[in-house]
Each structure stands twice: as structure tokens, then as C-alpha cells.
Design an enzyme around this catalytic site. Structure first.
Site, PDB file in Angstrom:
ATOM      1  N   GLY A 137       2.077  23.614   4.323  1.00 17.02           N
ATOM      2  CA  GLY A 137       1.515  22.878   3.179  1.00 17.02           C
ATOM      3  C   GLY A 137       0.392  21.948   3.627  1.00 17.02           C
ATOM      4  O   GLY A 137      -0.005  21.933   4.806  1.00 17.02           O
ATOM      5  N   GLY A 166       0.792  -1.243   0.000  1.00 17.67           N
ATOM      6  CA  GLY A 166       0.000   0.000   0.000  1.00 17.67           C
ATOM      7  C   GLY A 166       0.816   1.282   0.000  1.00 17.67           C
ATOM      8  O   GLY A 166       0.276   2.362  -0.189  1.00 17.67           O
ATOM      9  N   HIS A 183     -31.968  19.513  -3.710  1.00 16.40           N
ATOM     10  CA  HIS A 183     -32.080  20.492  -2.628  1.00 16.40           C
ATOM     11  C   HIS A 183     -32.537  19.795  -1.354  1.00 16.40           C
ATOM     12  O   HIS A 183     -33.446  18.969  -1.416  1.00 16.40           O
ATOM     13  CB  HIS A 183     -33.092  21.573  -3.008  1.00 16.40           C
ATOM     14  CG  HIS A 183     -33.329  22.558  -1.900  1.00 16.40           C
ATOM     15  ND1 HIS A 183     -32.397  23.531  -1.574  1.00 16.40           N
ATOM     16  CD2 HIS A 183     -34.360  22.692  -1.032  1.00 16.40           C
ATOM     17  CE1 HIS A 183     -32.864  24.233  -0.552  1.00 16.40           C
ATOM     18  NE2 HIS A 183     -34.049  23.752  -0.199  1.00 16.40           N
ATOM     19  N   ILE A 220       0.076  18.589   4.039  1.00 13.90           N
ATOM     20  CA  ILE A 220       0.301  17.543   5.053  1.00 13.90           C
ATOM     21  C   ILE A 220       0.398  18.151   6.447  1.00 13.90           C
ATOM     22  O   ILE A 220      -0.221  17.673   7.397  1.00 13.90           O
ATOM     23  CB  ILE A 220       1.563  16.719   4.695  1.00 13.90           C
ATOM     24  CG1 ILE A 220       1.307  15.901   3.425  1.00 13.90           C
ATOM     25  CG2 ILE A 220       1.973  15.806   5.851  1.00 13.90           C
ATOM     26  CD1 ILE A 220       2.501  15.126   2.904  1.00 13.90           C
ATOM     27  N   ALA A 272      -1.839  10.722  -4.443  1.00 12.30           N
ATOM     28  CA  ALA A 272      -2.116   9.306  -4.702  1.00 12.30           C
ATOM     29  C   ALA A 272      -2.863   9.117  -6.018  1.00 12.30           C
ATOM     30  O   ALA A 272      -2.548   8.218  -6.802  1.00 12.30           O
ATOM     31  CB  ALA A 272      -2.943   8.746  -3.544  1.00 12.30           C
ATOM     32  N   THR A 302       8.554   3.909  -6.753  1.00 11.26           N
ATOM     33  CA  THR A 302       9.174   3.818  -5.427  1.00 11.26           C
ATOM     34  C   THR A 302       8.843   5.006  -4.517  1.00 11.26           C
ATOM     35  O   THR A 302       9.306   5.048  -3.381  1.00 11.26           O
ATOM     36  CB  THR A 302      10.697   3.662  -5.563  1.00 11.26           C
ATOM     37  OG1 THR A 302      11.176   4.674  -6.455  1.00 11.26           O
ATOM     38  CG2 THR A 302      11.073   2.299  -6.104  1.00 11.26           C
ATOM     39  N   GLU A 348      -3.026  19.555   7.674  1.00 12.69           N
ATOM     40  CA  GLU A 348      -3.954  18.461   8.034  1.00 12.69           C
ATOM     41  C   GLU A 348      -3.591  17.887   9.412  1.00 12.69           C
ATOM     42  O   GLU A 348      -4.437  17.762  10.292  1.00 12.69           O
ATOM     43  CB  GLU A 348      -3.898  17.331   6.999  1.00 12.69           C
ATOM     44  CG  GLU A 348      -4.671  17.644   5.731  1.00 12.69           C
ATOM     45  CD  GLU A 348      -4.746  16.458   4.774  1.00 12.69           C
ATOM     46  OE1 GLU A 348      -4.330  15.344   5.136  1.00 12.69           O
ATOM     47  OE2 GLU A 348      -5.223  16.665   3.640  1.00 12.69           O
ATOM     48  N   ASP A 372       5.088   9.612  -7.179  1.00 15.04           N
ATOM     49  CA  ASP A 372       5.901  10.601  -6.465  1.00 15.04           C
ATOM     50  C   ASP A 372       7.364  10.615  -6.917  1.00 15.04           C
ATOM     51  O   ASP A 372       8.070  11.595  -6.686  1.00 15.04           O
ATOM     52  CB  ASP A 372       5.888  10.308  -4.957  1.00 15.04           C
ATOM     53  CG  ASP A 372       4.622  10.799  -4.275  1.00 15.04           C
ATOM     54  OD1 ASP A 372       3.672  11.188  -4.978  1.00 15.04           O
ATOM     55  OD2 ASP A 372       4.591  10.781  -3.021  1.00 15.04           O
ATOM     56  N   GLY A 379       7.655  19.112   2.730  1.00 14.04           N
ATOM     57  CA  GLY A 379       7.650  18.461   1.420  1.00 14.04           C
ATOM     58  C   GLY A 379       8.338  17.112   1.469  1.00 14.04           C
ATOM     59  O   GLY A 379       8.785  16.663   2.538  1.00 14.04           O
TER      60      GLY A 379
HETATM   61  C1  LIG Z   1       0.718  12.299   5.866  1.00 13.90           C
HETATM   62  C2  LIG Z   1       0.402  12.199   4.392  1.00 13.90           C
HETATM   63  C3  LIG Z   1      -0.900  12.371   3.959  1.00 13.90           C
HETATM   64  C4  LIG Z   1      -1.204  12.270   2.607  1.00 13.90           C
HETATM   65  N1  LIG Z   1      -2.494  12.434   2.230  1.00 13.90           N
HETATM   66  C5  LIG Z   1      -2.815  12.346   0.925  1.00 13.90           C
HETATM   67  C6  LIG Z   1      -4.153  12.463   0.511  1.00 13.90           C
HETATM   68  O1  LIG Z   1      -5.055  12.646   1.315  1.00 13.90           O
HETATM   69  N2  LIG Z   1      -4.429  12.358  -0.804  1.00 13.90           N
HETATM   70  C7  LIG Z   1      -3.441  12.160  -1.736  1.00 13.90           C
HETATM   71  O2  LIG Z   1      -3.746  12.082  -2.926  1.00 13.90           O
HETATM   72  N3  LIG Z   1      -2.155  12.022  -1.365  1.00 13.90           N
HETATM   73  C8  LIG Z   1      -1.826  12.108  -0.068  1.00 13.90           C
HETATM   74  N4  LIG Z   1      -0.525  11.947   0.316  1.00 13.90           N
HETATM   75  C9  LIG Z   1       0.491  11.692  -0.729  1.00 13.90           C
HETATM   76  C10 LIG Z   1       0.446  10.231  -1.170  1.00 13.90           C
HETATM   77  O3  LIG Z   1       0.663   9.404  -0.062  1.00 13.90           O
HETATM   78  C11 LIG Z   1       1.502   9.991  -2.241  1.00 13.90           C
HETATM   79  O4  LIG Z   1       1.356  10.927  -3.277  1.00 13.90           O
HETATM   80  C12 LIG Z   1       1.355   8.593  -2.804  1.00 13.90           C
HETATM   81  O5  LIG Z   1       1.494   7.621  -1.804  1.00 13.90           O
HETATM   82  C13 LIG Z   1       2.381   8.343  -3.911  1.00 13.90           C
HETATM   83  O6  LIG Z   1       2.205   7.065  -4.394  1.00 13.90           O
HETATM   84  P1  LIG Z   1       3.404   6.258  -5.061  1.00 13.90           P
HETATM   85  O7  LIG Z   1       2.788   4.976  -5.517  1.00 13.90           O
HETATM   86  O8  LIG Z   1       4.087   7.102  -6.052  1.00 13.90           O
HETATM   87  O9  LIG Z   1       4.462   6.003  -3.903  1.00 13.90           O
HETATM   88  P2  LIG Z   1       4.351   5.489  -2.400  1.00 13.90           P
HETATM   89  O10 LIG Z   1       2.977   5.461  -1.908  1.00 13.90           O
HETATM   90  O11 LIG Z   1       5.355   6.286  -1.650  1.00 13.90           O
HETATM   91  O12 LIG Z   1       4.821   3.986  -2.502  1.00 13.90           O
HETATM   92  C14 LIG Z   1       6.117   3.645  -2.846  1.00 13.90           C
HETATM   93  C15 LIG Z   1       6.403   2.271  -2.321  1.00 13.90           C
HETATM   94  O13 LIG Z   1       7.610   1.804  -2.903  1.00 13.90           O
HETATM   95  C16 LIG Z   1       8.347   1.076  -1.934  1.00 13.90           C
HETATM   96  N5  LIG Z   1       9.742   1.052  -2.346  1.00 13.90           N
HETATM   97  C17 LIG Z   1      10.583   2.103  -2.478  1.00 13.90           C
HETATM   98  N6  LIG Z   1      11.767   1.710  -2.946  1.00 13.90           N
HETATM   99  C18 LIG Z   1      11.701   0.383  -3.103  1.00 13.90           C
HETATM  100  C19 LIG Z   1      12.619  -0.590  -3.558  1.00 13.90           C
HETATM  101  N7  LIG Z   1      13.821  -0.269  -3.988  1.00 13.90           N
HETATM  102  N8  LIG Z   1      12.210  -1.888  -3.564  1.00 13.90           N
HETATM  103  C20 LIG Z   1      10.960  -2.242  -3.167  1.00 13.90           C
HETATM  104  N9  LIG Z   1      10.055  -1.333  -2.744  1.00 13.90           N
HETATM  105  C21 LIG Z   1      10.408  -0.040  -2.723  1.00 13.90           C
HETATM  106  C22 LIG Z   1       8.093   1.863  -0.672  1.00 13.90           C
HETATM  107  O14 LIG Z   1       8.349   1.072   0.469  1.00 13.90           O
HETATM  108  C23 LIG Z   1       6.628   2.238  -0.823  1.00 13.90           C
HETATM  109  O15 LIG Z   1       5.797   1.265  -0.240  1.00 13.90           O
HETATM  110  C24 LIG Z   1      -0.185  12.003   1.658  1.00 13.90           C
HETATM  111  C25 LIG Z   1       1.128  11.814   2.098  1.00 13.90           C
HETATM  112  C26 LIG Z   1       1.424  11.898   3.437  1.00 13.90           C
HETATM  113  C27 LIG Z   1       2.827  11.678   3.891  1.00 13.90           C
END
Ligand SMILES: Cc1cc2nc3c(=O)[nH]c(=O)nc-3n(C[C@H](O)[C@H](O)[C@H](O)COP(=O)(O)OP(=O)(O)OC[C@H]3O[C@@H](n4cnc5c(N)ncnc54)[C@H](O)[C@@H]3O)c2cc1C
Length: 481
Positions: free
Chosen positions: A196, A52, A459, A198, A335, A157, A201, A327, A286
Site C-alpha cells: 500500500g 499534530g 510552457h 505507506i 490527512a 482520535t 513510500e 481516521d 493498514g
Molecule cells: C507513515 C505515514 C505516512 C502518511 N502520509 C500521509 C500523506 O502523505 N498524506 C495524507 O493525507 N495522509 C498520510 N497519512 C495518513 C494521515 O497521517 C492520517 O490520515 C491522518 O493523520 C488522520 O488524521 P486524524 O486527525 O483523523 O488522526 P491522527 O492524525 O491519528 O490524530 C489523532 C490524535 O488523537 C490523539 N488521541 C487519540 N486518542 C486520544 C484520547 N483518548 N485522548 C486524547 N488524545 C487522543 C492521538 O494521540 C493523535 O495525536 C500517513 C500516515 C502514516 C502512518
């Protein structure tokens, strides 16, 4: 000898995939599912045991769980009486609040495990590192390694929290969002570096639970990437909740004294030093793209000046069989942006011609009232010299909002001056996070403000505020103000 050879051969065959996704966040797991739906043999590699990614484990989901719990508590302490509800012996069981959050996270992570099984996606746990363009090595928790062969890879990642010069995260009193989601006590005074999404919130979680929250922000506004009117309104509302704001302040250092924290900042208006004392300091300035020990050097994939993997318009890296999403590449760290890119890459690999409309990826802040925004901001339109008109509708004029005592905020609609096409919708108000979906649909179909103003909205609903703001933008024809 013969037996070992056969075993080794079968392992190798087992570990050859059409597509291997690295990272199981919303970008990665959605990409994996879409690839599987399109008939590919898919693997996903995750360094942690729970699937996740940031979103499910230390981001979107746990923060929303705490935001909801703290909002209930806040309403019970501040609003129930007006509703005629008497609560005696109201108290806060913070340990239970954190435990419920953990349970919500587990349910969601288990849900991803189920989806992987359902879609016949092979899950590997361990840290992936590229050996070459068609092979990754997985370092497992028990010290062993495993190699996976794949025709294509999708790097998802994600990111990790950043800090600022002079501030070292110790994860005890000087913390990131990850620790702020699993505190053992409610801070008395939370110093929050960064205004920002995060930070605001999480700050509002603790403000609702009784913390004083001081926000130290370098720029002149909070939630600065959104339409400026939203930040101003949110700041006004947050002050009532127990926030103090130190805008245009540059943090120069934070010290953990054992019992608390001392933060020093420079007021950029008069260059004077400001000292603040609190019990915790949350650094929310950030996040940076995470590519540690990914072996990018072995595949010749480059990163930009901010460490983000460089991709072309098809989200392909400089290695032609390797894509990157979410990201870890440029763009909003959200997300649903990562998810859209996951689907985009899966369909591109399958030879389809998908499209992501980056302008229409909404941004949301889950404070209360919520903040949500899509399309161009007023500042964007001014900068680009686009002729526009603006219609605004305050929630105080909404019958639904008065019924629920949620009268703060407004809907602002920006439309093209000549064509009336909606160019941006900016909401601060009750259920803004859900309301913004109507604006996304309207804008995706290039609706005019009058189109939406002429559509029936049930409404009484909060959504009527969008209709009225559209009418306000259309020759100032709002009907309910
Ligand atoms: C406190 C907080 C609240 C947030 N709230 C929201 C929200 O309400 N709505 C929203 O849209 N976004 C929110 N975000 C941002 C959101 O979490 C990210 O934009 C999103 O998770 C990015 O998804 P991703 O799949 O790119 O990476 P991630 O979710 O960061 O997942 C990357 C995964 O890759 C794994 N990984 C990394 N390197 C390796 C490797 N070499 N080998 C194997 N596995 C690896 C990591 O362990 C991780 O599990 C929030 C972030 C934070 C910190």
C-alpha cells in the site's frame, strides 16, 4: 474552606466549553480552529505532549522529510553525473538525515501550538475518556486527572498501525511505519509486508539509500485502491530502484532472530511456502481506528465491524452532541479527508450547510515519480457500466520532463463518452502530487476534457501533460505526441 470552594468553582467555570475536540491530528486541530473562527469557546485534548497527531509526528510530514532527503541522495548518486555535476566524497550521514526529519516535525508541531494560541483554543494534554455525554476526564502524565465539561464534542482520535495474524510487532526488528521513521541504520534487506501507500513510500526511502526491499503483498497489485495502470507502472519503476515483488503471497509468520528476521509466506499461485531473510521487517498492512479507553461505552456510541465510530451523514454519532471525523470513522485514511471533515463538523455545529465531496478527495503516493489520482478509476467505470473514453499522455513526450530527466510515467484522463465531462484523472510522473490539484478544480467545476484542453498551460511545464491528456481524450487531439 471558603477559599477552596471559590477555587474549585473557578476551575469548573474555566473548563466549560462550547466544543471540545479530542485528538490534535489534522482532523482535530483544523476542526478546533474552524470552531474558534465561528465564535465558539474551544478546547482540544491530546494524549501526547506534541500536537499534530499521526500526520505531523509519525506520518505525512516525517515520511515526506525522509522521502525528500533520500531523493536528494539518490539524485546525487545516480543523476548528477549526467547533469554534468561532479561530486567527490559523496556519503550518507543517516543520523543527520533522521535528525533533520525530527527538526521538521518539531517546527510543524510548534506551528500547531502557535495556531492554538492564536485562535484562543485551550489545550489539555492527557488521555481523554468520556464520563458522560457532556464530560470527559483527562488522565495526565503525572497521574492526576482533570474534568472538562462541554456542550459538544468532536472525536478525532485517529488510527494506529495494524498487523496480520502470525506477525507480532516487536518494534525492534519487526516494525511499523513509526519505527521505520526513526531507524538507527539503513537496512541491508528490508522485508515489507503490504504494497500500500505507506509501505511503498517508506520502502522507496530505504531503496534510495541502498536497501534491497522485498514487498510481500496478498493481492495481485501494489497501491491497489488506485487505478490499476498506476500500480503496474510504479511496480515497473520501483524494480529499477531495488524492489522485489512477491504479489499474491500470504505472510504466515515472521520471526526476530536477534540479528535479523525470517519471514514465511504462502505463494497463493502454487500454495508453496516461501522463506525470506532480511534484517528488518516493516509491517504496513493498514491502520485501525483508535478508540482505546475513550469511554464510548459511557455515552452509548457504537463502532462498526472494523472498530470505526459510526456516524450519520452529518458525521454525528448516536449521541446527538458528539461528532467524529478523520481516521476514526469510515473512508480514506488521509490527512486532507480528516481536515475537510473537521471544517464540515465545525460549520454544521454553527448551523451552516457545508458539504464534503468525497469523490474528489485526491490520493497521492510520494514516491518518485509521484502518483496521484482523483475521481473514478477505469475499473470503477467498467464496473458501473459508465460509457467513458480515455486519453493518455506520456511524460517522455514532455519537453519539461526531458529537461529535468523525469520522463517516466503518464497522465491518464477518463471522460464521459457522451458529455466529455472529466470523470477521473490518474497521474504517475514528476510532481503528480501538485499536478492533481488542477484535476480536482476541473472536476469540482464539472469541466469537460475539451475545456481543459483549450486552456492555456504555461510552457514548458509538467502541467502541460494534463492538457495534452485531456486533448487525447477529446477525439485523440493531443498536440505534442
Ligand atoms: C507513515 C505515514 C505516512 C502518511 N502520509 C500521509 C500523506 O502523505 N498524506 C495524507 O493525507 N495522509 C498520510 N497519512 C495518513 C494521515 O497521517 C492520517 O490520515 C491522518 O493523520 C488522520 O488524521 P486524524 O486527525 O483523523 O488522526 P491522527 O492524525 O491519528 O490524530 C489523532 C490524535 O488523537 C490523539 N488521541 C487519540 N486518542 C486520544 C484520547 N483518548 N485522548 C486524547 N488524545 C487522543 C492521538 O494521540 C493523535 O495525536 C500517513 C500516515 C502514516 C502512518
Amino acid at each position: 474552606m471558603e477559599f477552596n470552594f471559590a477555587l474549585e468553582l473557578s476551575c469548573k467555570i474555566m473548563s466549560k466549553f462550547d466544543v471540545t475536540v479530542i485528538g490534535s491530528g489534522p482532523g482535530g486541530y483544523i476542526a478546533a480552529i474552524r470552531c474558534a473562527q465561528l465564535g465558539m469557546k474551544v478546547a482540544i485534548i491530546e494524549r501526547y505532549n506534541a500536537l499534530g497527531g499521526t500526520c505531523l509526528n509519525v506520518g505525512c510530514i516525517p515520511s515526506k522529510a525522509l522521502l525528500d532527503s533520500s531523493e536528494h541522495y539518490h539524485n546525487a548518486t545516480h543523476k548528477f553525473k549526467t547533469h554534468g555535476i561532479q561530486v567527490e566524497g559523496l556519503g550518507l550521514d543517516f543520523t543527520q538525515m533522521i535528525a533533520r526529519k525530527a527538526d521538521v516535525v518539531k517546527q510543524n508541531s510548534d506551528g500547531i501550538t502557535y495556531l492554538m494560541k492564536k485562535n484562543k483554543i485551550t489545550v489539555f494534554n492527557g488521555h481523554a475518556s468520556f464520563v458522560n455525554k457532556t464530560q470527559v476526564s483527562i488522565a495526565k502524565e503525572d497521574g492526576s486527572t482533570e474534568t472538562v465539561d462541554s456542550d459538544k464534542f468532536i472525536i478525532a482520535t485517529g488510527s494506529k498501525p495494524s498487523t496480520v495474524p502470525g506477525v507480532e510487532i516487536d518494534k525492534k526488528r519487526i516494525i511499523t511505519s513509526t519505527e521505520a521513521l526513526k531507524m538507527t541504520e539503513v537496512p541491508k534487506h528490508l522485508l515489507l509486508i503490504g504494497g500500500g501507500v505507506i509501505g511503498i513510500e517508506l520502502g522507496s526511502v530505504y531503496a534510495r539509500l541502498g536497501s534491497k526491499v522485498s514487498v510481500i503483498e496478498f493481492t495481485d497489485s501494489i497501491i491497489g485502491t488506485m487505478d490499476k495502470s498506476l500500480g503496474k507502472e510504479l511496480q515497473k519503476i520501483s524494480k529499477k530502484l531495488g524492489f522485489d515483488f512477491y504479489l499474491k503471497h500470504k505472510v504466515t509468520g515472521v520471526e526476530n532472530t536477534g540479528e535479523g528476521v525470517i519471514l514465511k509466506a504462502e505463494n497463493l499461485a502454487d500454495n508453496k511456502e516461501v522463506t525470506l531473510e532480511g534484517d528488518y521487517c516493516l509491517v504496513a498492512v493498514g491502520r485501525y481506528a483508535y478508540t482505546d479507553k475513550l469511554g464510548l461505552e459511557n455515552i452509548g456510541v457504537s463502532v462498526d465491524e472494523r472498530g470505526r465510530i459510526q456516524v450519520d451523514k452529518n458525521l454525528r454519532t448516536s449521541a446527538d452532541n458528539i461528532y467524529a471525523i478523520g481516521d476514526v470513522i469510515k473512508g480514506a485514511m488521509l490527512a486532507h479527508k480528516a481536515e475537510e471533515e473537521g471544517v464540515f463538523v465545525a460549520e454544521t455545529i454553527a448551523g451552516q450547510k457545508p458539504h464534503v465531496n468525497y469523490l474528489l478527495i485526491p490520493g497521492v503516493v510520494y514516491t518518485w515519480p509521484e502518483v496521484a489520482s482523483v475521481g473514478y478509476t477505469e475499473e470503477d467505470l467498467k464496473k458501473e457500466g459508465t460509457p467513458y473514453k480515455s486519453g493518455q499522455y506520456p511524460f517522455i513526450a514532455s519537453g519539461r520532463a526531458r529537461a529535468s530527466m523525469d520522463t517516466e510515467g503518464f497522465v491518464k484522463v477518463l471522460a464521459h463518452k457522451d458529455t466529455d465531462e472529466i470523470l477521473g484523472v490518474h497521474i504517475i510522473g514528476p510532481r503528480a502530487a501538485d499536478l492533481i490539484a488542477e484535476a480536482v478544480v476541473a472536476m469540482e467545476y464539472r469541466a469537460s476534457a475539451e475545456d481543459i484542453g483549450r486552456m492555456s498551460h504555461a510552457h514548458p511545464t509538467f502541467a502541460e501533460a494534463i492538457k495534452d491528456a485531456c486533448l487525447a481524450a477529446t477525439e485523440n487531439r493531443a498536440l505534442n505526441m
